[in-house]
Write a protein that holds these residues in place. Sequence first.
Motif, PDB file in Angstrom:
ATOM      1  N   PRO A   1      20.027  -3.886 -11.382  1.00 28.14           N
ATOM      2  CA  PRO A   1      20.149  -3.137 -12.648  1.00 28.14           C
ATOM      3  C   PRO A   1      19.937  -3.988 -13.893  1.00 28.14           C
ATOM      4  CG  PRO A   1      21.967  -2.642 -11.158  1.00 28.14           C
ATOM      5  CD  PRO A   1      21.266  -3.830 -10.596  1.00 28.14           C
ATOM      6  N   GLU A   2      20.040  -5.304 -13.755  1.00 27.24           N
ATOM      7  CA  GLU A   2      19.872  -6.148 -14.931  1.00 27.24           C
ATOM      8  C   GLU A   2      18.406  -6.264 -15.344  1.00 27.24           C
ATOM      9  OE1 GLU A   2      21.765  -9.882 -14.408  1.00 27.24           O
ATOM     10  OE2 GLU A   2      23.606  -9.017 -13.553  1.00 27.24           O
ATOM     11  N   SER A   3      17.522  -5.743 -14.512  1.00 29.59           N
ATOM     12  CA  SER A   3      16.089  -5.768 -14.825  1.00 29.59           C
ATOM     13  C   SER A   3      15.573  -4.333 -14.860  1.00 29.59           C
ATOM     14  CB  SER A   3      15.316  -6.586 -13.786  1.00 29.59           C
ATOM     15  OG  SER A   3      13.929  -6.505 -14.009  1.00 29.59           O
ATOM     16  N   PRO A   4      15.629  -3.695 -16.026  1.00 33.02           N
ATOM     17  CA  PRO A   4      15.137  -2.312 -16.107  1.00 33.02           C
ATOM     18  C   PRO A   4      13.674  -2.173 -15.691  1.00 33.02           C
ATOM     19  CG  PRO A   4      16.373  -2.915 -18.077  1.00 33.02           C
ATOM     20  CD  PRO A   4      16.171  -4.175 -17.291  1.00 33.02           C
ATOM     21  N   ARG A   5      12.888  -3.210 -15.911  1.00 30.72           N
ATOM     22  CA  ARG A   5      11.480  -3.136 -15.535  1.00 30.72           C
ATOM     23  C   ARG A   5      11.313  -3.099 -14.012  1.00 30.72           C
ATOM     24  NH1 ARG A   5       8.170  -7.693 -18.520  1.00 30.72           N
ATOM     25  NH2 ARG A   5       9.888  -8.952 -17.685  1.00 30.72           N
TER      26      ARG A   5
ATOM     27  N   LEU B   1       0.805  -1.212   0.000  1.00 28.92           N
ATOM     28  CA  LEU B   1       0.000   0.000   0.000  1.00 28.92           C
ATOM     29  C   LEU B   1       0.843   1.269   0.000  1.00 28.92           C
ATOM     30  CD1 LEU B   1      -2.775  -1.018   2.567  1.00 28.92           C
ATOM     31  CD2 LEU B   1      -2.837  -1.183   0.072  1.00 28.92           C
ATOM     32  N   HIS B   2       2.137   1.122   0.225  1.00 29.07           N
ATOM     33  CA  HIS B   2       2.985   2.313   0.273  1.00 29.07           C
ATOM     34  C   HIS B   2       3.151   2.871  -1.143  1.00 29.07           C
ATOM     35  CE1 HIS B   2       6.481   4.900   0.946  1.00 29.07           C
ATOM     36  NE2 HIS B   2       6.136   4.879   2.222  1.00 29.07           N
ATOM     37  N   PRO B   3       3.042   4.189  -1.322  1.00 29.98           N
ATOM     38  CA  PRO B   3       3.135   4.759  -2.674  1.00 29.98           C
ATOM     39  C   PRO B   3       4.424   4.421  -3.398  1.00 29.98           C
ATOM     40  CG  PRO B   3       2.278   6.383  -1.123  1.00 29.98           C
ATOM     41  CD  PRO B   3       2.710   5.208  -0.314  1.00 29.98           C
ATOM     42  N   ALA B   4       5.531   4.281  -2.669  1.00 29.67           N
ATOM     43  CA  ALA B   4       6.803   3.997  -3.328  1.00 29.67           C
ATOM     44  C   ALA B   4       6.868   2.582  -3.885  1.00 29.67           C
ATOM     45  CB  ALA B   4       7.961   4.223  -2.356  1.00 29.67           C
ATOM     46  N   LEU B   5       6.035   1.672  -3.361  1.00 27.68           N
ATOM     47  CA  LEU B   5       6.086   0.275  -3.794  1.00 27.68           C
ATOM     48  C   LEU B   5       4.746  -0.218  -4.345  1.00 27.68           C
ATOM     49  CD1 LEU B   5       8.110  -1.207  -0.772  1.00 27.68           C
ATOM     50  CD2 LEU B   5       8.980  -0.480  -2.993  1.00 27.68           C
TER      51      LEU B   5
ATOM     52  N   PRO C   1      10.855   1.601 -12.400  1.00 22.59           N
ATOM     53  CA  PRO C   1       9.729   1.987 -11.525  1.00 22.59           C
ATOM     54  C   PRO C   1      10.135   2.148 -10.063  1.00 22.59           C
ATOM     55  CG  PRO C   1       9.498  -0.297 -12.242  1.00 22.59           C
ATOM     56  CD  PRO C   1      10.616   0.277 -13.040  1.00 22.59           C
ATOM     57  N   LEU C   2      11.119   1.354  -9.593  1.00 20.23           N
ATOM     58  CA  LEU C   2      11.533   1.479  -8.204  1.00 20.23           C
ATOM     59  C   LEU C   2      12.151   2.848  -7.949  1.00 20.23           C
ATOM     60  CD1 LEU C   2      12.011   0.246  -5.400  1.00 20.23           C
ATOM     61  CD2 LEU C   2      14.191  -0.631  -6.252  1.00 20.23           C
ATOM     62  N   VAL C   3      13.081   3.264  -8.796  1.00 18.90           N
ATOM     63  CA  VAL C   3      13.742   4.555  -8.599  1.00 18.90           C
ATOM     64  C   VAL C   3      12.761   5.697  -8.824  1.00 18.90           C
ATOM     65  CG1 VAL C   3      15.540   6.079  -9.483  1.00 18.90           C
ATOM     66  CG2 VAL C   3      16.022   3.647  -9.161  1.00 18.90           C
ATOM     67  N   HIS C   4      11.955   5.610  -9.872  1.00 18.47           N
ATOM     68  CA  HIS C   4      11.003   6.680 -10.155  1.00 18.47           C
ATOM     69  C   HIS C   4      10.010   6.864  -9.005  1.00 18.47           C
ATOM     70  CE1 HIS C   4      11.328   7.200 -14.819  1.00 18.47           C
ATOM     71  NE2 HIS C   4      12.493   7.251 -14.210  1.00 18.47           N
TER      72      HIS C   4
END
Length: 789
Positions: free
Chosen positions: A593-597, A519-523, A601-604
């Motif tokens: 980093p090997e999974s851009p998908r 439920l956290h907006p970051a995740l 979204p995690l960093v953004h």
Amino acid sequence: MFDGFVNPALAAGVALASVPLVIHLLNRQRHRPMAWAAMQFVLEAYRRTRRRARVENFLLLLLRMAGVALLALAAARPYTGSDGPLAALTESRRDVVLVLDGSASTRYRENVESVFERVVARARELALDLDAGRGDTVRLLLAGQYPRLLSWRSPNEALSLLGTLDEPTDEPLDLAAALGEVVRFAEEDAAGSGKSSLEVRVLTDLQRRSFAPADGVAAGAGGDGGGIGSRTAAAGDGPGDAGEPLVLADELDRLEELGVRVYVEDLGPADATPPNVGVREIELAAGLLAPGLPVEVQVAVTNHGGRPRSDVRVTLSVDGEKRPHRRIERLGARATERATFSVQFATPGEHVLTAAVDADRYDADDVRTRVVTVPPPVRALLVDGAPAPELEQDEVGFVAAVLQPPDPEVVDEDARPFQPRVVLESDLHAPDLDLSDFDVVLLANVARVSDRTARELEEWVAGGGALIASMGDQVDGPAWNQRLFRADGSGLLPAELDRTVAVASRREAYYRVREFDQLHPALAFFADERWQPLLTEVPVYEFTATRSLHENARVLARLDDHDQSPLLVERPYDRGSVFLWTTTLDNAWTRLPESPRTLVPLVHELLRYAGRPRASARNVGVGQPLRAEVTAFPRELKLVRPDGSRRLLDAEPQSAGANVWSLPTVTETDRAGLYTIETVGAGEIAFAVQVDPDEGDLDRLGAAELDALHPALRLVARDAQSASTAPEAPDRGELWRWLAGACLVALVLESLWAAWIGRSRAGAGRPDAPSAPAATAAPGSDPFRGGAS
């Protein structure tokens, strides 16, 4: 003779009837007769009339005692039942409580008359049937989200106030709160007797959710989902009040104990499920929200009626500019469909969305407003603690690449969601580096921070900044703990850094995310079952263990090691926040980093959430307060209500930190629509006050269902509403008028009797004649002996 007293404490005043007797007895003890020659002739005459004087004085004393006793009884207001010996002398004084359903659902119109207009008209009929001269009283309660006591005295006062009610509130009905107020009235009325004679009438549209709400229900006796209860909203004496929620069944139980029956009058529409189509919600599709970027706006429309609807027209306005309408071809009964609009916001800041459907008989949900805050670009300072020429080995290089738009030359700089700046660890002390120019600071694999940097970071985070710390092989844990962690919570770190934990062999084992806060907006992006594996299946080979987690820290993600160690921890720090990522963001300790998908979204989402200002809610329910903070000192504050009226806000803004001011709280949000606080110096702040979308569900409770809810409830049929009188006559009557009259008669007789005794004895020349026709014997006389001392 009496079953009880309305004012039992005043019944003790009957003891005051002994005062005349006590005065007489004290006077007898105080006077000592003395014989002397001249009195012999007088005493001889007195002996001849002694018996008559005793009878006269005894009657005078009885009248005085009776007057006092009857006055005390009249004030205590005794009552007796219909089968009592004094039942023929009683009168049925009526104490009525009228609960008027003033919820938004009573806006529904049938022909030209709304349900609320029917409620007011029926209340006027009932008030006209009461007799103020007889002592009848009426309490008028307007029930919405909380009860409002409009009138509590005479029927004439109630009639005057009913003339001022022209429309209902925009609130839902909390019937438990209204009946809780009735319980208080009944307990006052039943003081000393345990039973109340209140007549309670609820004038309502019988909306099902008011009597048996489906959400936030505390089940009543013998109920599961079908019992009666209360919404989770707390009931209080006014808007904004907090308290324990009242449960409808409990209030009805208490009224039943007090002998009070609640008569429910159905004044709603004839249909069991009246037709109504309304706007339920305005939703923004998931994705980046930034100036110049298209975003999907979905308008949810609900058909609350029992029949399908076709060709439903939906319109959307953005900042007052209408967009081409959409049509919902078929909207099923009791169903919700969405109309999608593509919108681009040209500038950051607040934007007003207004969705509407064609008007119908219930207008409260035909239009709905929402305020959308388009954030400015997140200004991120990326501190590289281990720079490397190869992108795959540079943690900050990965993050910076993720934050750049796909084609920087096409996207305008002001329209980019992120504005990153990369610096080295040594540049943290550069004189041209001002932390106030950034929303987020990322310390990536930074070995240590100086005391000066630690102090500057603390001040910056306390003022509203967000610090993200990611670990790596360069991090000196003891040095970080020394400058950024304190057991008392004054340090920045949410936990104390411990040793580095690594798998024995990367070929044979790795750690994964065991659980995370969906439920956290970051995740929240990874909460979808389709995207969960992108986070939970990423191998983690090393991480920094933690201990002494701060009490206000929140673990957002945990690994599946033996200790279930934290992977991502958040901690509020004054007005800002701190995030700890216990592994790396490059491929040194993880294959993230090997999974851009996963990485993108995690960093953004993490930086968007961390860099977003902690603004107060701009979309609230009816009755909820409006709060806002601004970064420039505001002057000449004015509140603009949905009807266009303006008023000055008298209270002064308060400082809430460095260059932050809190505006005065606005509590008068009784109407749904767009509110605006106009200021000089800080611009305009918009709020959307929204009606409860479920209030448009006008489904009504049936007569059999109401009877089954609770024994204290009784439905008054429509054909019986023409009779103004109560369905059941009160089972007790009061005697105070007869007692007051008897008291007056006793006092008049006492005065006349005393005057007659005085004149007759004075005419006869007797020495025992009273000196005046007063209610108390004259000094020096004895009402039984009649002679002078």
